[in-house]
Design a protein around this motif. Structure first.
Motif, PDB file in Angstrom:
ATOM      1  N   ALA A 230      21.036 -32.825 -77.602  1.00 30.55           N
ATOM      2  CA  ALA A 230      21.993 -34.084 -77.172  1.00 30.55           C
ATOM      3  C   ALA A 230      23.548 -33.596 -77.135  1.00 30.55           C
ATOM      4  N   LYS A 231      23.964 -33.009 -78.176  1.00 32.99           N
ATOM      5  CA  LYS A 231      25.257 -32.639 -78.232  1.00 32.99           C
ATOM      6  C   LYS A 231      25.579 -31.600 -77.105  1.00 32.99           C
ATOM      7  N   ALA A 232      24.689 -30.582 -76.929  1.00 28.99           N
ATOM      8  CA  ALA A 232      24.789 -29.459 -75.948  1.00 28.99           C
ATOM      9  C   ALA A 232      25.087 -30.044 -74.558  1.00 28.99           C
ATOM     10  N   GLN A 233      24.379 -31.132 -74.229  1.00 31.90           N
ATOM     11  CA  GLN A 233      24.213 -31.617 -72.923  1.00 31.90           C
ATOM     12  C   GLN A 233      25.875 -32.524 -72.628  1.00 31.90           C
ATOM     13  N   ALA A 234      26.297 -33.184 -73.618  1.00 32.51           N
ATOM     14  CA  ALA A 234      27.572 -33.723 -73.478  1.00 32.51           C
ATOM     15  C   ALA A 234      28.689 -32.448 -73.333  1.00 32.51           C
ATOM     16  N   GLU A 235      28.521 -31.563 -74.269  1.00 35.38           N
ATOM     17  CA  GLU A 235      29.451 -30.464 -73.923  1.00 35.38           C
ATOM     18  C   GLU A 235      29.469 -29.877 -72.697  1.00 35.38           C
ATOM     19  N   ALA A 236      28.299 -29.551 -72.027  1.00 38.49           N
ATOM     20  CA  ALA A 236      28.035 -29.006 -70.587  1.00 38.49           C
ATOM     21  C   ALA A 236      28.791 -29.772 -69.798  1.00 38.49           C
ATOM     22  N   THR A 237      28.760 -30.931 -69.829  1.00 37.09           N
ATOM     23  CA  THR A 237      29.508 -31.827 -69.047  1.00 37.09           C
ATOM     24  C   THR A 237      30.899 -31.724 -69.003  1.00 37.09           C
ATOM     25  N   ALA A 238      31.458 -31.697 -70.181  1.00 36.14           N
ATOM     26  CA  ALA A 238      32.939 -31.367 -70.489  1.00 36.14           C
ATOM     27  C   ALA A 238      33.396 -30.079 -70.001  1.00 36.14           C
ATOM     28  N   VAL A 239      32.577 -28.927 -70.277  1.00 31.96           N
ATOM     29  CA  VAL A 239      32.615 -27.702 -69.773  1.00 31.96           C
ATOM     30  C   VAL A 239      32.840 -27.427 -68.450  1.00 31.96           C
ATOM     31  N   ILE A 240      32.018 -28.143 -67.634  1.00 29.64           N
ATOM     32  CA  ILE A 240      32.082 -28.209 -66.090  1.00 29.64           C
ATOM     33  C   ILE A 240      33.250 -28.936 -65.524  1.00 29.64           C
ATOM     34  N   ALA A 241      33.601 -29.793 -66.474  1.00 27.84           N
ATOM     35  CA  ALA A 241      34.838 -30.647 -65.919  1.00 27.84           C
ATOM     36  C   ALA A 241      35.980 -29.655 -66.001  1.00 27.84           C
ATOM     37  N   LEU A 242      36.139 -28.863 -67.161  1.00 24.71           N
ATOM     38  CA  LEU A 242      37.187 -27.855 -67.495  1.00 24.71           C
ATOM     39  C   LEU A 242      37.135 -26.860 -66.277  1.00 24.71           C
ATOM     40  N   GLU A 243      35.937 -26.414 -65.914  1.00 19.48           N
ATOM     41  CA  GLU A 243      35.994 -25.288 -65.069  1.00 19.48           C
ATOM     42  C   GLU A 243      36.368 -25.749 -63.765  1.00 19.48           C
ATOM     43  N   THR A 244      35.902 -27.095 -63.314  1.00 19.06           N
ATOM     44  CA  THR A 244      36.195 -27.484 -62.050  1.00 19.06           C
ATOM     45  C   THR A 244      37.754 -27.807 -61.874  1.00 19.06           C
ATOM     46  N   ALA A 245      38.562 -27.913 -63.224  1.00 21.43           N
ATOM     47  CA  ALA A 245      39.962 -28.080 -63.072  1.00 21.43           C
ATOM     48  C   ALA A 245      40.474 -26.788 -62.883  1.00 21.43           C
TER      49      ALA A 245
END
Length: 690
Positions: A230-245
């Motif tokens: 569950a933590k990894a799923q939330a982290e993935a969302t944030a990681v992709i947001a950073l990469e999108t920036a």
């Protein structure tokens, strides 16, 4: 992902990779060498043709359709074609060398045999990789975990970049674009896990599915590192947001073709104005970099955007981002769960590949990439005698002379520019088969029983360190960008050099027993292609010394741009996959080199006795055999995902259009196959430069 960009123009196999490659048909010097291909390969195989298709309707189908019908895509492959067949044959040569070295009883410590054998043996030992777990990359993960503020975060970024992990802030050396005799410091850009910045913004169902699959992949690797699902799923969302920036600040690939845009020498003292939160002295010190006063910032807006994210993105998100990129980078050297996750996304989802290649093939390719010169030296000794190099040199010299004569005939180029073009052509450095002087790998240690990931880490650190150490030194123009066994070739404008590794000098590119028509249509086109890169939309901006310099008259530059625009429009119109068009602005350099290279090769062929005698062979005239040989080079089958990724990210047009797009512009092809003006293989408004 984009490190500091070097303007090297490769022939390519449409994939932007250097394929492990092969031997020449001139015999071998060692008993362990593989048999040459020439004895088993006909000059042209009629069974490869599809005679149900008219040559003037679709020459690619006519020349390669029979081959495609009898060559389904092999398991583990996203693409299979002439490049890959040769690469596979020559990978067998490397395999024999590495098997011998891995089984050697007691090779001297530090010898090439010991290093090659130890690295390859460690890669092949899947059980040992499982037992080692993530221990070999623990120092990288510890550096990320120790980050508690921006300065310590940047220290972690430098540690990862220095270990071959793309953490978004690559630092390296490069030839000074306007003074190529010296090496300068450079800051690049990168840090994206998807194949291209546009993948973060593309619309449509397929694009959304790819992003969702990438999200699952990021989460899977973080889970593999020990995070709760569950933590990894939330982290993935944030990681992709950073990469999108970061992706928003990343230029489109076609924009990077302008060398002036990527040449931004900046005093180190002014870096704080671009990225005030990066502790620059500490960042450079982490690399043990030589002292320097100026650094080239490839894309200044990207550096500013990266800096902004250092404070806008929470520290724990940065840590998840960096941990993911460690796992992603080292997946092939880690336990099976990491490698499987990487394969499932990068090969399965993106490219449509169903299963892994055999481990020995993956380990052979990995050893070639890691221990370039030691394995290249062994390969040359086994498969490439001096006579082969001399023969290749003759071909290159011949094509160079023809291009010189062709420049003299150009109606659209003025005399002053012609003289400068001829001076540049005469100044070409021609590198054939393998380096005259091998690079020194004596300082690289490959322990006998180290875990594979530890070997990979050591090699990557060693490579980064030696590259950084070049800052402030004279450019070593003897250095090669490809290994000798590579099935490829390239032009490097900073060195004004054309390079043909031994690996490409074998059928279907070069066949010592074939007629001139076949060899000029295949390897002649390759040679002409690389020479023409010196005068494509990007290469033409560099002078004979490899310096960025405007040596064209304004009228000649405008005339060239008009002709290049014809190529851009032509390749924009192609549709390699349904709904996926080509990118003419990105592909123009390769398309110009294909057209120019084949044109020059044809003019060279016209000087041969075979062309003058005009005697058919197997029912085809010499001119027809020339064009058939060219098409044979580009025969291929591929997954839909592979074709789409090539079309979206690669400067090389898809294989089919390297044939159709090129030949439809050549009146010589129309004459050879007696095509009518209205046939599909005859463009109403031909593109022509050379």
């Amino acid at each position: 992902m984009h490190p500091i960009r070097l303007a090297v123009r490769a022939l390519g196999a449409t994939a932007f990779v250097a394929l492990v490659a092969g031997s020449l048909p001139f015999g071998a010097t060692l008993a362990r060498a593989a048999a040459p291909l020439t004895a088993n390969v006909p000059a042209l195989d009629p069974s490869d043709f599809d005679l149900t298709c008219k040559a003037c309707d679709d020459f690619y189908q006519f020349a390669t359709g029979g081959w495609s019908k009898t060559h389904p895509l092999p398991a583990g492959r996203a693409r299979w074609g002439g490049f890959d067949e040769l690469a596979q044959h020559n990978r067998d040569v490397l395999h024999t060398i590495l098997d011998d070295d891995a089984s050697a009883a007691t090779p001297p410590a530090g010898s090439d045999v010991q290093k090659l054998g130890s690295f390859y043996r460690a890669c092949m030992n899947a059980d040992a990789i499982e037992r080692a777990g993530t221990a070999p990359i623990a120092p990288l993960l510890a550096a990320v975990g120790a980050a508690h503020d921006v300065p310590s975060l940047i220290a972690a970024v430098a540690t990862l970049q220095g270990s071959g992990v793309d953490a978004g802030l690559p630092f390296s050396s490069r030839a000074d674009t306007k003074d190529s005799a010296k090496q300068i410091a450079g800051l690049g850009f990168g840090g994206l896990g998807l194949p291209d910045r546009d993948y973060y913004f593309n619309e449509g169902e397929r694009a959304e599915k790819l992003r969702a699959a990438y999200h699952d992949y990021v989460a899977a690797q973080l889970t593999n590192l020990g995070d709760e699902p569950a933590k990894a799923q939330a982290e993935a969302t944030a990681v992709i947001a950073l990469e999108t920036a970061l992706a928003k600040a990343t230029p489109k690939r076609a924009d990077l073709r302008d060398p002036y845009k990527t040449y931004n020498p900046t005093p180190v003292a002014q870096l704080a104005a671009l990225a005030p939160h990066v502790p620059w002295p500490g960042f450079f010190a982490a690399y043990h970099a030589p002292s320097f006063a100026t650094v080239n910032v490839t894309v200044p807006p990207y550096l500013t955007a990266y800096d902004a994210q250092l404070v806008a993105t929470p520290l724990d998100v940065w840590q998840a981002y960096l941990r993911f990129h460690v796992a992603d980078t080292y997946a092939a050297a880690l336990p099976k769960r990491f490698e499987d996750a990487s394969f499932d996304f990068r090969s399965g989802v993106l490219l449509g590949v169903k299963e892994q290649l055999p481990r020995w093939q993956r380990c052979t390719a990995a050893t070639d990439a890691a221990l370039r010169d030691p394995l290249g030296k062994a390969y040359v000794a086994a498969a490439f005698p001096p006579a082969a190099k001399r023969r290749a040199q003759e071909l290159v010299d011949n094509l160079q002379a023809v291009l010189h004569d062709d420049i003299e005939t150009l109606s659209w180029m003025s005399a002053p520019t012609k003289a400068r073009a001829e001076a540049k052509l005469a100044a070409f450095t021609k590198k054939i088969a393998y380096p005259d002087t091998w690079e020194d790998y004596s300082s690289l240690q490959v322990p006998v029983d180290a875990p594979y990931a530890a070997d990979v880490l050591d090699v990557r650190r060693w490579n980064v360190a030696r590259v950084v150490a070049r800052i402030g030194t004279a450019t070593d123009r003897a250095r090669w960008g490809m290994t000798p066994p590579t099935v490829n070739a390239y032009y490097n404008p900073s060195n004004n050099e054309i390079v043909f590794p031994a690996g490409i000098l074998e059928p279907p590119f070069f066949n010592a027993t074939a007629d001139d028509a076949v060899n000029y249509g295949a390897i002649g086109a390759v040679i002409g292609h690389e020479m023409t890169h010196g005068f494509d939309d990007e290469g033409r901006q560099f002078d004979p010394h490899g310096n960025l310099s405007d040596w064209w008259t304004p009228a000649d530059a405008a005339a060239f741009d008009k002709r290049a625009k014809c190529i851009v429009d032509e390749f924009d119109a192609f549709e390699p996959a349904p709904g996926q068009h080509g990118n003419g602005r990105l592909e123009q350099g390769e398309a110009i080199a294909d057209l120019g290279g084949l044109t020059i090769a044809y003019k060279a062929f016209e000087r041969t006795a075979q062309a003058k005698a005009h005697q058919p062979i197997d029912g085809y005239t010499p001119e027809q055999r020339f064009f058939l040989a060219y098409a044979q080079v580009w025969r291929s089958v591929a997954t839909d995902g592979f074709i789409r990724q090539i079309a979206a990210t690669n400067e090389h047009p898809w294989d089919k259009y390297r044939v159709l797009g090129t030949l439809s512009n050549m009146p010589e092809f129309q004459a050879a196959f007696h095509c009518a003006a209205g046939d599909k293989m005859v463009r109403a408004e031909r593109c022509q430069i050379w």
